[in-house]
Motif scaffolding. Structure first.
Motif, PDB file in Angstrom:
ATOM      1  N   PHE A   9      53.160 -22.189  74.656  1.00 42.68           N
ATOM      2  CA  PHE A   9      52.972 -21.492  73.391  1.00 42.68           C
ATOM      3  C   PHE A   9      53.986 -20.362  73.260  1.00 42.68           C
ATOM      4  N   PRO A  10      54.414 -20.073  72.032  1.00 43.51           N
ATOM      5  CA  PRO A  10      55.359 -18.967  71.832  1.00 43.51           C
ATOM      6  C   PRO A  10      54.686 -17.615  72.053  1.00 43.51           C
ATOM      7  N   LEU A  11      55.513 -16.626  72.274  1.00 42.59           N
ATOM      8  CA  LEU A  11      55.060 -15.242  72.331  1.00 42.59           C
ATOM      9  C   LEU A  11      55.411 -14.621  70.980  1.00 42.59           C
ATOM     10  N   TRP A  12      54.417 -14.475  70.123  1.00 39.90           N
ATOM     11  CA  TRP A  12      54.674 -14.005  68.763  1.00 39.90           C
ATOM     12  C   TRP A  12      54.860 -12.495  68.729  1.00 39.90           C
ATOM     13  N   VAL A  13      55.660 -12.038  67.775  1.00 42.65           N
ATOM     14  CA  VAL A  13      55.909 -10.603  67.624  1.00 42.65           C
ATOM     15  C   VAL A  13      54.970  -9.978  66.598  1.00 42.65           C
ATOM     16  N   SER A  14      54.245 -10.821  65.869  1.00 40.52           N
ATOM     17  CA  SER A  14      53.382 -10.330  64.802  1.00 40.52           C
ATOM     18  C   SER A  14      52.208 -11.284  64.620  1.00 40.52           C
ATOM     19  N   SER A  15      51.138 -10.778  64.048  1.00 47.77           N
ATOM     20  CA  SER A  15      49.993 -11.634  63.722  1.00 47.77           C
ATOM     21  C   SER A  15      50.204 -12.333  62.386  1.00 47.77           C
ATOM     22  N   GLN A  16      51.258 -11.938  61.676  1.00 44.14           N
ATOM     23  CA  GLN A  16      51.562 -12.524  60.378  1.00 44.14           C
ATOM     24  C   GLN A  16      52.543 -13.685  60.523  1.00 44.14           C
ATOM     25  N   HIS A  17      52.419 -14.654  59.625  1.00 43.76           N
ATOM     26  CA  HIS A  17      53.323 -15.809  59.577  1.00 43.76           C
ATOM     27  C   HIS A  17      53.351 -16.564  60.914  1.00 43.76           C
ATOM     28  N   VAL A  18      52.165 -16.832  61.442  1.00 44.02           N
ATOM     29  CA  VAL A  18      52.017 -17.661  62.641  1.00 44.02           C
ATOM     30  C   VAL A  18      51.673 -19.075  62.179  1.00 44.02           C
ATOM     31  N   PRO A  19      52.409 -20.103  62.608  1.00 42.86           N
ATOM     32  CA  PRO A  19      52.187 -21.450  62.070  1.00 42.86           C
ATOM     33  C   PRO A  19      50.897 -22.084  62.573  1.00 42.86           C
ATOM     34  N   SER A  20      50.296 -22.879  61.717  1.00 47.30           N
ATOM     35  CA  SER A  20      49.180 -23.728  62.125  1.00 47.30           C
ATOM     36  C   SER A  20      49.753 -25.075  62.557  1.00 47.30           C
ATOM     37  N   ASP A  21      48.928 -25.939  63.107  1.00 56.44           N
ATOM     38  CA  ASP A  21      49.398 -27.268  63.513  1.00 56.44           C
ATOM     39  C   ASP A  21      49.964 -28.030  62.319  1.00 56.44           C
ATOM     40  N   GLN A  22      49.396 -27.797  61.146  1.00 57.92           N
ATOM     41  CA  GLN A  22      49.848 -28.499  59.947  1.00 57.92           C
ATOM     42  C   GLN A  22      51.223 -28.014  59.480  1.00 57.92           C
ATOM     43  N   ASP A  23      51.613 -26.818  59.893  1.00 60.41           N
ATOM     44  CA  ASP A  23      52.917 -26.277  59.496  1.00 60.41           C
ATOM     45  C   ASP A  23      54.067 -26.888  60.290  1.00 60.41           C
ATOM     46  N   ILE A  24      53.759 -27.506  61.433  1.00 62.91           N
ATOM     47  CA  ILE A  24      54.796 -28.094  62.283  1.00 62.91           C
ATOM     48  C   ILE A  24      54.901 -29.580  61.957  1.00 62.91           C
ATOM     49  N   PRO A  25      55.975 -30.012  61.307  1.00 67.79           N
ATOM     50  CA  PRO A  25      56.083 -31.420  60.910  1.00 67.79           C
ATOM     51  C   PRO A  25      56.258 -32.338  62.113  1.00 67.79           C
ATOM     52  N   GLU A  57      45.284  -5.718  63.705  1.00 71.44           N
ATOM     53  CA  GLU A  57      45.565  -6.916  64.494  1.00 71.44           C
ATOM     54  C   GLU A  57      47.062  -7.073  64.722  1.00 71.44           C
ATOM     55  N   ASP A  58      47.847  -6.732  63.714  1.00 73.39           N
ATOM     56  CA  ASP A  58      49.295  -6.838  63.837  1.00 73.39           C
ATOM     57  C   ASP A  58      49.818  -5.903  64.922  1.00 73.39           C
ATOM     58  N   THR A  59      49.251  -4.710  64.976  1.00 76.71           N
ATOM     59  CA  THR A  59      49.652  -3.749  66.005  1.00 76.71           C
ATOM     60  C   THR A  59      49.307  -4.270  67.393  1.00 76.71           C
ATOM     61  N   LYS A  60      48.142  -4.875  67.523  1.00 76.67           N
ATOM     62  CA  LYS A  60      47.722  -5.410  68.818  1.00 76.67           C
ATOM     63  C   LYS A  60      48.674  -6.501  69.299  1.00 76.67           C
ATOM     64  N   VAL A  61      49.061  -7.399  68.383  1.00 78.20           N
ATOM     65  CA  VAL A  61      49.971  -8.486  68.755  1.00 78.20           C
ATOM     66  C   VAL A  61      51.326  -7.929  69.172  1.00 78.20           C
ATOM     67  N   PHE A  62      51.809  -6.954  68.421  1.00 77.57           N
ATOM     68  CA  PHE A  62      53.109  -6.362  68.733  1.00 77.57           C
ATOM     69  C   PHE A  62      53.073  -5.632  70.074  1.00 77.57           C
ATOM     70  N   GLN A  63      51.997  -4.908  70.338  1.00 77.96           N
ATOM     71  CA  GLN A  63      51.872  -4.213  71.615  1.00 77.96           C
ATOM     72  C   GLN A  63      51.775  -5.210  72.772  1.00 77.96           C
ATOM     73  N   GLN A  88      59.988 -16.182  62.709  1.00 77.51           N
ATOM     74  CA  GLN A  88      59.019 -15.118  62.454  1.00 77.51           C
ATOM     75  C   GLN A  88      59.735 -13.779  62.557  1.00 77.51           C
ATOM     76  N   ASP A  89      59.557 -12.948  61.553  1.00 81.30           N
ATOM     77  CA  ASP A  89      60.189 -11.633  61.547  1.00 81.30           C
ATOM     78  C   ASP A  89      59.176 -10.542  61.844  1.00 81.30           C
ATOM     79  N   PHE A  90      59.694  -9.387  62.235  1.00 79.63           N
ATOM     80  CA  PHE A  90      58.841  -8.223  62.409  1.00 79.63           C
ATOM     81  C   PHE A  90      58.310  -7.786  61.050  1.00 79.63           C
ATOM     82  N   SER A  91      57.126  -7.211  61.045  1.00 76.35           N
ATOM     83  CA  SER A  91      56.641  -6.588  59.820  1.00 76.35           C
ATOM     84  C   SER A  91      57.469  -5.332  59.587  1.00 76.35           C
ATOM     85  N   SER A  92      57.390  -4.767  58.400  1.00 77.15           N
ATOM     86  CA  SER A  92      58.204  -3.590  58.071  1.00 77.15           C
ATOM     87  C   SER A  92      57.902  -2.425  59.006  1.00 77.15           C
ATOM     88  N   ASP A  93      56.634  -2.233  59.359  1.00 81.08           N
ATOM     89  CA  ASP A  93      56.270  -1.140  60.266  1.00 81.08           C
ATOM     90  C   ASP A  93      56.835  -1.376  61.658  1.00 81.08           C
TER      91      ASP A  93
END
Length: 360
Positions: A266-282, A239-245, A341-346
């Motif tokens: 909506f943002p254009l995310w670079v990764s499927s990891q560390h994507v905020p939920s509505d609860q993460d946005i104060p 899934e992470d590869t798909k988001v990055f591609q 949000q940062d890139f994953s190591s790969d």
């Protein structure tokens, strides 16, 4: 998918007068061109929450809200730490953003739009002529700490005062021209941020037909594959590869974009990891929900001259969320929210490899 228009930001050289407060600029680097002269962020408010050192100005986006008089003039200011070690994975404490807004009739600017040509009177520095606020000679942020010898040079704190003293003020202190020459050791290169709408994607109906045909073929092939072979293929299509591609495909048409603006989108995310939920946005301090407004792209790093061996100023994307009603905070600059949000190591390894190939 969001139907909100996306506006792309690009860097362009500009004459210095075009980047002054009176021109309501969007820009990157240099010193901030403050909008309101009152209620500027406090010195502690612009310090890095990790190392405690003062942050430096990164960029500002002029983003008025149509039909809302209190936001006739509206600018978002972003600051970041220059200490590479503060940029740990997905940690936003090294970046901050503030919002300032004014009605069309205000005490600082004329009612009519600024002229397109250079005004006859211009100076290197923009004094806070109405509010009388003091600014740091090094970074342009609020600074009431004056040099004990000349009492004319002011700083946001001891750190920048020491840097300026070693760099030039030790020789200049006491001269009439000393206070207009500020050290730019920490500042990023200055450029205007110009914008243009993102073009809509072309109709991909024909491509979808091809995909359908390929799916039929793939299904027949899948039946013949062993389970172990399927698992191996799945590992290469995470899934992470798909988001990055998807990220790379989206920016391919305009690879030089450094900002994507889409208030309410909506943002254009670079990764499927560390994507905020509505609860993460104060929520805003006024109680209103915060919504996405713009994001800073990783391409901007190429223009900031921050590459270094080991730790470095770095991000995958910086997504800014602001008050949905753009409330007034009694003339104060309002602190808004950033999600880093940062890139994953790969992904990071792949990005560095691609940049090396392009530079050859």
């Amino acid at each position: 998918m969001s139907s909100v228009e996306v506006v792309l930001g690009f860097l362009e050289e500009a004459e210095s007068w075009r980047l002054r407060s009176q021109q309501f600029p969007s820009k990157v680097g240099g010193k901030p061109a403050w909008l309101s002269q009152r209620g500027l962020p406090s010195v502690p408010g612009i310090q890095c929450e990790k190392c405690g050192l003062p942050m430096v100005f990164l960029l500002q986006v002029y983003a008025p809200i149509s039909g809302q008089d209190r936001s006739f003039h509206r600018t978002l200011f972003m600051f970041c730490c220059r200490t590479p070690e503060c940029y740990t994975q997905n940690d936003s404490r090294c970046v901050k953003v503030f919002r300032s807004q004014l009605p069309r009739r205000n005490e600082f600017y004329p009612f009519d739009p600024p002229p397109e040509e250079q005004p006859p009177s211009s100076s290197e520095e923009e004094p806070m002529s109405i509010s009388g606020a003091k600014l740091c000679l090094v970074c342009g942020c609020p600074g009431n700490k004056a040099c004990s010898r000349c009492h004319r040079a002011t700083y946001c704190g001891k750190h920048h005062q020491t840097l300026h003293w070693k760099h030039s003020h030790k020789r200049e202190c006491g001269s009439q021209d000393a206070v207009i020459v500020a050290s730019t050791l920490l500042l990023f290169p200055e450029s205007e941020l110009i914008t243009e709408p993102e073009e809509e994607e072309k109709d991909e109906a024909e491509d979808e037909d091809d995909v359908t045909k390929e799916s039929v073929v793939a299904s027949s092939v899948t039946d013949a594959l062993a389970e172990s072979e399927l698992e191996e293929m799945a590992m290469h299509e995470t899934e992470d590869t798909k988001v990055f591609q998807s990220f790379k495909k989206k920016i391919a048409a305009e690879p030089q974009q450094v900002v994507r603006y889409s208030r309410g989108g909506f943002p254009l995310w670079v990764s499927s990891q560390h994507v905020p939920s509505d609860q993460d946005i104060p929520a805003c301090t006024c109680g209103a929900k915060r919504i996405f407004e713009f994001q800073v792209m990783p391409q901007l790093l190429n223009s900031l001259c921050v590459d270094s061996t080991g730790a470095s100023v770095d991000w995958g994307t910086l997504a800014v969320y602001t008050c949905s009603v753009s409330c007034n905070q009694e003339e104060e600059y309002s602190s808004e929210f950033i999600w880093k949000q940062d890139f994953s190591s790969d992904q990071h390894s792949h990005t560095e490899h691609t940049e090396e190939e392009e530079s050859v």
